[in-house]
Design a protein around this motif. Sequence first.
Motif, PDB file in Angstrom:
ATOM      1  N   THR A  29    -129.206  11.742  97.845  1.00 44.28           N
ATOM      2  CA  THR A  29    -130.546  11.981  97.306  1.00 44.28           C
ATOM      3  C   THR A  29    -131.025  13.380  97.642  1.00 44.28           C
ATOM      4  O   THR A  29    -131.627  14.065  96.805  1.00 44.28           O
ATOM      5  CB  THR A  29    -131.527  10.933  97.862  1.00 44.28           C
ATOM      6  OG1 THR A  29    -131.201   9.653  97.307  1.00 44.28           O
ATOM      7  CG2 THR A  29    -132.962  11.278  97.500  1.00 44.28           C
ATOM      8  N   ALA A  30    -130.782  13.838  98.866  1.00 43.44           N
ATOM      9  CA  ALA A  30    -131.202  15.184  99.254  1.00 43.44           C
ATOM     10  C   ALA A  30    -130.524  16.242  98.387  1.00 43.44           C
ATOM     11  O   ALA A  30    -131.166  17.193  97.923  1.00 43.44           O
ATOM     12  CB  ALA A  30    -130.893  15.424 100.731  1.00 43.44           C
ATOM     13  N   VAL A  31    -129.228  16.075  98.148  1.00 45.54           N
ATOM     14  CA  VAL A  31    -128.505  17.018  97.293  1.00 45.54           C
ATOM     15  C   VAL A  31    -129.018  16.930  95.859  1.00 45.54           C
ATOM     16  O   VAL A  31    -129.222  17.953  95.183  1.00 45.54           O
ATOM     17  CB  VAL A  31    -126.987  16.734  97.341  1.00 45.54           C
ATOM     18  CG1 VAL A  31    -126.247  17.594  96.325  1.00 45.54           C
ATOM     19  CG2 VAL A  31    -126.450  16.980  98.743  1.00 45.54           C
ATOM     20  N   GLY A  32    -129.248  15.705  95.390  1.00 39.95           N
ATOM     21  CA  GLY A  32    -129.756  15.522  94.034  1.00 39.95           C
ATOM     22  C   GLY A  32    -131.111  16.175  93.826  1.00 39.95           C
ATOM     23  O   GLY A  32    -131.370  16.776  92.772  1.00 39.95           O
ATOM     24  N   LEU A  33    -131.984  16.078  94.824  1.00 41.66           N
ATOM     25  CA  LEU A  33    -133.297  16.719  94.733  1.00 41.66           C
ATOM     26  C   LEU A  33    -133.157  18.229  94.606  1.00 41.66           C
ATOM     27  O   LEU A  33    -133.833  18.866  93.792  1.00 41.66           O
ATOM     28  CB  LEU A  33    -134.128  16.375  95.971  1.00 41.66           C
ATOM     29  CG  LEU A  33    -135.050  15.164  95.886  1.00 41.66           C
ATOM     30  CD1 LEU A  33    -135.702  14.902  97.240  1.00 41.66           C
ATOM     31  CD2 LEU A  33    -136.121  15.372  94.826  1.00 41.66           C
ATOM     32  N   TRP A  34    -132.284  18.809  95.424  1.00 45.56           N
ATOM     33  CA  TRP A  34    -132.100  20.257  95.391  1.00 45.56           C
ATOM     34  C   TRP A  34    -131.544  20.703  94.036  1.00 45.56           C
ATOM     35  O   TRP A  34    -132.027  21.671  93.441  1.00 45.56           O
ATOM     36  CB  TRP A  34    -131.155  20.676  96.517  1.00 45.56           C
ATOM     37  CG  TRP A  34    -131.007  22.158  96.649  1.00 45.56           C
ATOM     38  CD1 TRP A  34    -131.786  23.012  97.369  1.00 45.56           C
ATOM     39  CD2 TRP A  34    -129.997  22.970  96.025  1.00 45.56           C
ATOM     40  NE1 TRP A  34    -131.332  24.302  97.236  1.00 45.56           N
ATOM     41  CE2 TRP A  34    -130.242  24.312  96.421  1.00 45.56           C
ATOM     42  CE3 TRP A  34    -128.922  22.695  95.182  1.00 45.56           C
ATOM     43  CZ2 TRP A  34    -129.436  25.361  95.995  1.00 45.56           C
ATOM     44  CZ3 TRP A  34    -128.127  23.754  94.754  1.00 45.56           C
ATOM     45  CH2 TRP A  34    -128.386  25.060  95.160  1.00 45.56           C
ATOM     46  N   VAL A  35    -130.546  19.986  93.539  1.00 43.17           N
ATOM     47  CA  VAL A  35    -129.947  20.337  92.244  1.00 43.17           C
ATOM     48  C   VAL A  35    -130.965  20.172  91.118  1.00 43.17           C
ATOM     49  O   VAL A  35    -131.057  21.017  90.211  1.00 43.17           O
ATOM     50  CB  VAL A  35    -128.698  19.477  91.980  1.00 43.17           C
ATOM     51  CG1 VAL A  35    -128.184  19.690  90.561  1.00 43.17           C
ATOM     52  CG2 VAL A  35    -127.602  19.800  92.994  1.00 43.17           C
ATOM     53  N   ALA A  36    -131.750  19.089  91.167  1.00 41.05           N
ATOM     54  CA  ALA A  36    -132.751  18.855  90.122  1.00 41.05           C
ATOM     55  C   ALA A  36    -133.802  19.960  90.111  1.00 41.05           C
ATOM     56  O   ALA A  36    -134.224  20.423  89.043  1.00 41.05           O
ATOM     57  CB  ALA A  36    -133.411  17.494  90.325  1.00 41.05           C
ATOM     58  N   ARG A  37    -134.229  20.404  91.297  1.00 34.57           N
ATOM     59  CA  ARG A  37    -135.197  21.509  91.361  1.00 34.57           C
ATOM     60  C   ARG A  37    -134.583  22.788  90.787  1.00 34.57           C
ATOM     61  O   ARG A  37    -135.239  23.525  90.040  1.00 34.57           O
ATOM     62  CB  ARG A  37    -135.631  21.744  92.801  1.00 34.57           C
ATOM     63  CG  ARG A  37    -136.539  20.675  93.374  1.00 34.57           C
ATOM     64  CD  ARG A  37    -136.986  21.059  94.776  1.00 34.57           C
ATOM     65  NE  ARG A  37    -137.661  19.979  95.458  1.00 34.57           N
ATOM     66  CZ  ARG A  37    -138.962  19.713  95.354  1.00 34.57           C
ATOM     67  NH1 ARG A  37    -139.714  20.466  94.571  1.00 34.57           N
ATOM     68  NH2 ARG A  37    -139.507  18.715  96.021  1.00 34.57           N
ATOM     69  N   LEU A  38    -133.335  23.064  91.146  1.00 35.01           N
ATOM     70  CA  LEU A  38    -132.682  24.278  90.659  1.00 35.01           C
ATOM     71  C   LEU A  38    -132.552  24.251  89.135  1.00 35.01           C
ATOM     72  O   LEU A  38    -132.825  25.252  88.456  1.00 35.01           O
ATOM     73  CB  LEU A  38    -131.306  24.418  91.312  1.00 35.01           C
ATOM     74  CG  LEU A  38    -130.520  25.690  90.981  1.00 35.01           C
ATOM     75  CD1 LEU A  38    -131.306  26.930  91.368  1.00 35.01           C
ATOM     76  CD2 LEU A  38    -129.164  25.676  91.677  1.00 35.01           C
ATOM     77  N   LEU A  39    -132.158  23.112  88.580  1.00 32.04           N
ATOM     78  CA  LEU A  39    -132.062  22.985  87.125  1.00 32.04           C
ATOM     79  C   LEU A  39    -133.436  23.107  86.476  1.00 32.04           C
ATOM     80  O   LEU A  39    -133.573  23.671  85.379  1.00 32.04           O
ATOM     81  CB  LEU A  39    -131.428  21.640  86.755  1.00 32.04           C
ATOM     82  CG  LEU A  39    -129.927  21.500  87.011  1.00 32.04           C
ATOM     83  CD1 LEU A  39    -129.462  20.087  86.671  1.00 32.04           C
ATOM     84  CD2 LEU A  39    -129.143  22.524  86.195  1.00 32.04           C
ATOM     85  N   ASN A  40    -134.455  22.589  87.152  1.00 33.44           N
ATOM     86  CA  ASN A  40    -135.812  22.677  86.627  1.00 33.44           C
ATOM     87  C   ASN A  40    -136.236  24.131  86.488  1.00 33.44           C
ATOM     88  O   ASN A  40    -136.770  24.546  85.454  1.00 33.44           O
ATOM     89  CB  ASN A  40    -136.759  21.916  87.560  1.00 33.44           C
ATOM     90  CG  ASN A  40    -138.106  21.630  86.929  1.00 33.44           C
ATOM     91  OD1 ASN A  40    -139.034  22.426  87.053  1.00 33.44           O
ATOM     92  ND2 ASN A  40    -138.227  20.491  86.260  1.00 33.44           N
ATOM     93  N   TYR A  41    -135.990  24.935  87.543  1.00 32.35           N
ATOM     94  CA  TYR A  41    -136.335  26.359  87.492  1.00 32.35           C
ATOM     95  C   TYR A  41    -135.498  27.086  86.439  1.00 32.35           C
ATOM     96  O   TYR A  41    -135.995  27.945  85.703  1.00 32.35           O
ATOM     97  CB  TYR A  41    -136.094  27.021  88.853  1.00 32.35           C
ATOM     98  CG  TYR A  41    -136.908  26.455  89.988  1.00 32.35           C
ATOM     99  CD1 TYR A  41    -138.116  25.809  89.758  1.00 32.35           C
ATOM    100  CD2 TYR A  41    -136.471  26.568  91.302  1.00 32.35           C
ATOM    101  CE1 TYR A  41    -138.857  25.286  90.793  1.00 32.35           C
ATOM    102  CE2 TYR A  41    -137.207  26.053  92.351  1.00 32.35           C
ATOM    103  CZ  TYR A  41    -138.402  25.407  92.093  1.00 32.35           C
ATOM    104  OH  TYR A  41    -139.127  24.897  93.131  1.00 32.35           O
TER     105      TYR A  41
END
Length: 561
Positions: A168-180
């Motif tokens: 989940t922690a990795v997924g959150l980071w990746v999702a934020r990066l894709l969002n930006y």
Amino acid sequence: MIGAAFAASLTLVTFAGPAAAHARLISTDPAGGATLDEAPESVRLTFSEAIETTFAGVQVFGPDRQRVESGEARVDGERVIVPLIDDLPGGRYTAVFRIISADGHPVRSQFRFTYDAPAPEPTETVAADPTESPGATEAAATETPSVTPTNEPDADVVFELQDAGPGTAVGLWVARLLNYTALTALAGMMVTALYLLPAGFGADHRRWVRRAAWAAGLWAVSALALFTFGLSSVAARPLPEAVNADLVTRFLETRFGLTVLTQTVLAAVCAVLAVMARTRTMAVAVAGLAAVAAAAIPWWGHAGTDELTAVALASALSHIVAVATWVGGLVMLIVLLRHSNADAGTSAQRFSRLAGIAFTVVVLTGVVNAALHMGAVANLWDTTWGRLVVGKLIAIAVIGAFAWRNRNSLLPRIAASGGAGRSAFRRLAAAEIGVMAVAFGLAAGLASGIPADAEAASRIQSVVSQFGDGQINVTVDPAEVGGNLVHLYFLASDGTQREVEEPSLTFTGGGETLDAELLVAGPGHYTVLSQQFPSAGEYEMRVSADVEGQAVSTTATIVVR
């Protein structure tokens, strides 16, 4: 220019005061490590800011490791209260908590206190009734033994805190990066259609807006992923277990969950409108709606919980829009110079002006954003968040150097000659984009992490304990191996500081007792400038003093990391 901006960054961070940005535990009642003469009716936790009313969990375990709450935890602003059962036995208690701060970050920890229950009074001997059986007489005459549960088994018990897992922690980071990244692509394509291309709104303009529809669609997908992984993090359950109607409904009651879902919907609407856009007015509407959706990022993040909310939100949104416009515009300019038949000189000149404005906004707002959550200059290197800020500052400085070369050398050549120097510009711009990718990764880490002021404050061990008819308040900063700053306050029953005679403070742990060298800092206030702890672990702290002719002492436990 870059050196001046970097110096200004450090200056503003140095003189910035502390700012609330992330919920942190301020105090507990009972205090951590305290020894109580009376059984507590409840456990109260006070945080630095209001917390979400959903997903607030507090569990209190008794000496036998069984839970002793009598009801659910209740959230009242920045306080969480959990009632306890009656007739608590004596022994050591462990309170484990996990709450969600307003910016969506879980905050979890545990603390202990001891209830020194009085021994039961012996049962009086009752004269035997001739009519009663001998067995009944013997039972009545027997004293009830004093049973004191031992604390030793609990001393080494670690109560595991529920967690969603590393995925989940990795997924959150990746999702934020894709969002930006998706927002940046959308901004770049809209800037190209509305500004970099020649005036008008012809086939080329509409083609770029349709491409922007794909970026908006990716933005919506990334926001939905952020919602999903955010739900998993807040609920402390791995995917897909976290995805159920009850948890989703509760997650939508939090500001983070509702704001992320709102961005998902707005981004999807942007995608639909971009596909339908046939006029410049509709394209401008797409860009405006995208800016509104981008405002969700600071609102769900640290800026939305700052004391200076309006300033923090305006600064963070300006920073996001400027970065997306600058980076996205640069990428699309490279594409234009490589494939488009548009006027290269005009596009280069326009981007040069736009990049200059965007870089200035990025530097100024970046400094403001960091300063609002830094707390002190030492936090730049003493905290993870501070080190990420330093890394981002270095990346921005490198990007600025590349941009200066582009603007003052290569772009004028392209504008003057109608295209000469394109290859050199593309190579330098590619390097600039590579460094920008690093800066984006650091930005995702900053958004996902605990701000420096909150991280630094969470290291401080604070103990409030009864002391005669008043209290003592002790803080140990940073409660780590090596030198620590200690403050000791003696308080009267009305909460005012009071003077005492012959105060002493000791810490016992690791097989040795450490005597603190108390220095008078004011009435009822003493400090230890450098209390040395040789090893990590639990230390029993003992405070003694003469209060109005009466010897008073108390003990509590602190944890040194």
